[in-house]
Design a protein around this motif. Structure first.
Motif, PDB file in Angstrom:
ATOM      1  N   MET A   1      43.713  40.145  40.757  1.00  0.00           N
ATOM      2  CA  MET A   1      43.223  40.049  39.393  1.00  0.00           C
ATOM      3  C   MET A   1      42.013  39.111  39.306  1.00  0.00           C
ATOM      4  O   MET A   1      41.061  39.383  38.574  1.00  0.00           O
ATOM      5  CB  MET A   1      44.333  39.548  38.466  1.00  0.00           C
ATOM      6  CG  MET A   1      45.461  40.544  38.203  1.00  0.00           C
ATOM      7  SD  MET A   1      44.924  42.014  37.288  1.00  0.00           S
ATOM      8  CE  MET A   1      44.790  43.196  38.649  1.00  0.00           C
ATOM      9  N   GLU A   2      42.049  38.030  40.054  1.00  0.00           N
ATOM     10  CA  GLU A   2      40.907  37.115  40.082  1.00  0.00           C
ATOM     11  C   GLU A   2      39.677  37.818  40.639  1.00  0.00           C
ATOM     12  O   GLU A   2      38.568  37.668  40.117  1.00  0.00           O
ATOM     13  CB  GLU A   2      41.244  35.880  40.926  1.00  0.00           C
ATOM     14  CG  GLU A   2      42.249  34.949  40.272  1.00  0.00           C
ATOM     15  CD  GLU A   2      42.655  33.801  41.175  1.00  0.00           C
ATOM     16  OE1 GLU A   2      42.401  33.898  42.398  1.00  0.00           O
ATOM     17  OE2 GLU A   2      43.228  32.821  40.671  1.00  0.00           O
ATOM     18  N   GLU A   3      39.864  38.588  41.702  1.00  0.00           N
ATOM     19  CA  GLU A   3      38.750  39.343  42.286  1.00  0.00           C
ATOM     20  C   GLU A   3      38.200  40.362  41.291  1.00  0.00           C
ATOM     21  O   GLU A   3      36.978  40.568  41.212  1.00  0.00           O
ATOM     22  CB  GLU A   3      39.208  40.059  43.566  1.00  0.00           C
ATOM     23  CG  GLU A   3      39.427  39.141  44.751  1.00  0.00           C
ATOM     24  CD  GLU A   3      39.765  39.922  46.008  1.00  0.00           C
ATOM     25  OE1 GLU A   3      40.347  41.029  45.889  1.00  0.00           O
ATOM     26  OE2 GLU A   3      39.444  39.445  47.109  1.00  0.00           O
ATOM     27  N   LEU A   4      39.096  40.999  40.540  1.00  0.00           N
ATOM     28  CA  LEU A   4      38.671  41.986  39.548  1.00  0.00           C
ATOM     29  C   LEU A   4      37.799  41.339  38.477  1.00  0.00           C
ATOM     30  O   LEU A   4      36.717  41.839  38.155  1.00  0.00           O
ATOM     31  CB  LEU A   4      39.891  42.645  38.902  1.00  0.00           C
ATOM     32  CG  LEU A   4      39.596  43.601  37.745  1.00  0.00           C
ATOM     33  CD1 LEU A   4      38.833  44.828  38.237  1.00  0.00           C
ATOM     34  CD2 LEU A   4      40.892  44.022  37.052  1.00  0.00           C
ATOM     35  N   PHE A   5      38.264  40.214  37.924  1.00  0.00           N
ATOM     36  CA  PHE A   5      37.505  39.517  36.890  1.00  0.00           C
ATOM     37  C   PHE A   5      36.166  39.022  37.440  1.00  0.00           C
ATOM     38  O   PHE A   5      35.137  39.120  36.766  1.00  0.00           O
ATOM     39  CB  PHE A   5      38.312  38.340  36.329  1.00  0.00           C
ATOM     40  CG  PHE A   5      39.197  38.721  35.173  1.00  0.00           C
ATOM     41  CD1 PHE A   5      38.965  38.207  33.902  1.00  0.00           C
ATOM     42  CD2 PHE A   5      40.255  39.602  35.334  1.00  0.00           C
ATOM     43  CE1 PHE A   5      39.764  38.560  32.828  1.00  0.00           C
ATOM     44  CE2 PHE A   5      41.060  39.963  34.279  1.00  0.00           C
ATOM     45  CZ  PHE A   5      40.819  39.442  33.012  1.00  0.00           C
ATOM     46  N   PHE A   6      36.183  38.491  38.653  1.00  0.00           N
ATOM     47  CA  PHE A   6      34.942  37.987  39.248  1.00  0.00           C
ATOM     48  C   PHE A   6      33.948  39.130  39.430  1.00  0.00           C
ATOM     49  O   PHE A   6      32.752  38.980  39.148  1.00  0.00           O
ATOM     50  CB  PHE A   6      35.223  37.324  40.596  1.00  0.00           C
ATOM     51  CG  PHE A   6      34.054  36.559  41.137  1.00  0.00           C
ATOM     52  CD1 PHE A   6      33.855  35.233  40.785  1.00  0.00           C
ATOM     53  CD2 PHE A   6      33.135  37.162  41.988  1.00  0.00           C
ATOM     54  CE1 PHE A   6      32.765  34.517  41.271  1.00  0.00           C
ATOM     55  CE2 PHE A   6      32.040  36.452  42.470  1.00  0.00           C
ATOM     56  CZ  PHE A   6      31.859  35.131  42.113  1.00  0.00           C
TER      57      PHE A   6
ATOM     58  N   SER B   1      39.374  31.503  37.155  1.00  0.00           N
ATOM     59  CA  SER B   1      40.641  30.839  37.491  1.00  0.00           C
ATOM     60  C   SER B   1      41.374  30.394  36.234  1.00  0.00           C
ATOM     61  O   SER B   1      42.602  30.541  36.133  1.00  0.00           O
ATOM     62  CB  SER B   1      40.383  29.629  38.394  1.00  0.00           C
ATOM     63  OG  SER B   1      39.836  30.031  39.622  1.00  0.00           O
ATOM     64  N   ALA B   2      40.631  29.868  35.255  1.00  0.00           N
ATOM     65  CA  ALA B   2      41.254  29.406  34.014  1.00  0.00           C
ATOM     66  C   ALA B   2      41.843  30.569  33.217  1.00  0.00           C
ATOM     67  O   ALA B   2      42.977  30.499  32.737  1.00  0.00           O
ATOM     68  CB  ALA B   2      40.229  28.663  33.164  1.00  0.00           C
ATOM     69  N   THR B   3      41.086  31.647  33.098  1.00  0.00           N
ATOM     70  CA  THR B   3      41.543  32.804  32.318  1.00  0.00           C
ATOM     71  C   THR B   3      42.735  33.482  32.977  1.00  0.00           C
ATOM     72  O   THR B   3      43.741  33.785  32.323  1.00  0.00           O
ATOM     73  CB  THR B   3      40.401  33.830  32.141  1.00  0.00           C
ATOM     74  OG1 THR B   3      39.291  33.190  31.503  1.00  0.00           O
ATOM     75  CG2 THR B   3      40.860  35.008  31.296  1.00  0.00           C
ATOM     76  N   ILE B   4      42.640  33.713  34.282  1.00  0.00           N
ATOM     77  CA  ILE B   4      43.748  34.357  35.000  1.00  0.00           C
ATOM     78  C   ILE B   4      44.976  33.447  34.989  1.00  0.00           C
ATOM     79  O   ILE B   4      46.109  33.914  34.856  1.00  0.00           O
ATOM     80  CB  ILE B   4      43.343  34.695  36.450  1.00  0.00           C
ATOM     81  CG1 ILE B   4      42.239  35.759  36.456  1.00  0.00           C
ATOM     82  CG2 ILE B   4      44.544  35.181  37.253  1.00  0.00           C
ATOM     83  CD1 ILE B   4      42.650  37.099  35.870  1.00  0.00           C
TER      84      ILE B   4
END
Length: 200
Positions: A121-126, A155-158
């Motif tokens: 999910m972090e990779e997706l948002f990035f 990182s904060a959002t996820i």
């Protein structure tokens, strides 16, 4: 006839995915077998292998569904406008939490069973906020390194999203408001907190 067959295929694949997700809420992934999935979905093993080569193949499609669906929700508001202000509740924030709330069983099952899911999910948002959407930044104290800020914001959002998925005691509407408030909050000072003296 073709439309009827397509609907039947989609219905079967959805039943298998939902069965796997439901089982992940009750068992560890190692405990779940193809037989358990087919029994839960009320289909036979041959039907399972008509659609998926193995359990990992089924999982990968579930993960792709979740990632692709979330990405589409995030990008949809930008089909109508190029710029979205973040000082108010944005349509992007609304869509993120509404999508997760609608698919909360899948998100929770994947969160509990697959530690790598959070990283994905972090990779997706990035990826989205580096390739599809760019944040317009302003700082009163210096030049912002965009890549660092993106890692920080992602990182904060996820982290907030997975806190919600793990605990799930607030409504989606409350989380939307909180993300908006947190995104617009500045830390003013750091204050030492007095502690009670230890008893001897």
């Amino acid at each position: 006839m073709k439309e009827m067959i397509d609907r039947r295929i989609k219905k079967t694949r959805l039943a298998l995915k939902n069965a796997y997700i439901d089982l992940l809420e009750k068992f560890t992934d190692d405990q779940i077998t193809v037989v358990m999935i087919t029994q839960y979905a009320d289909v036979n093993r041959a039907t399972f292998y008509d659609h998926f080569s193995n359990k990992s193949d089924l999982l990968e499609e579930i993960l792709c569904d979740v990632r692709d669906g979330l990405k589409e929700e995030i990008l949809t508001p930008f089909k109508e406008k190029n710029t979205i202000k973040i000082k108010t509740l944005t349509p992007t924030t609304v869509r993120i939490f509404e999508y997760i709330d609608k698919h909360k069983k899948a998100f929770h099952a994947l969160y509990v069973s697959y530690p790598v899911f959070k990283h994905q999910m972090e990779e997706l948002f990035f990826e989205i906020f580096s390739k599809d959407i760019r944040m317009e930044l302003q700082s009163e104290v210096g030049e912002v390194n965009y890549e660092m800020f993106l890692h920080y914001q992602t990182s904060a959002t996820i982290g907030l999203i997975f806190f919600w998925i793990k605990n799930h005691f607030h409504s989606a509407a409350y989380m939307m408001d909180q993300l908006t408030i947190l995104s617009n909050t500045k830390v003013i000072n750091l204050i030492s907190v007095p502690h009670s003296p230890k008893s001897v």
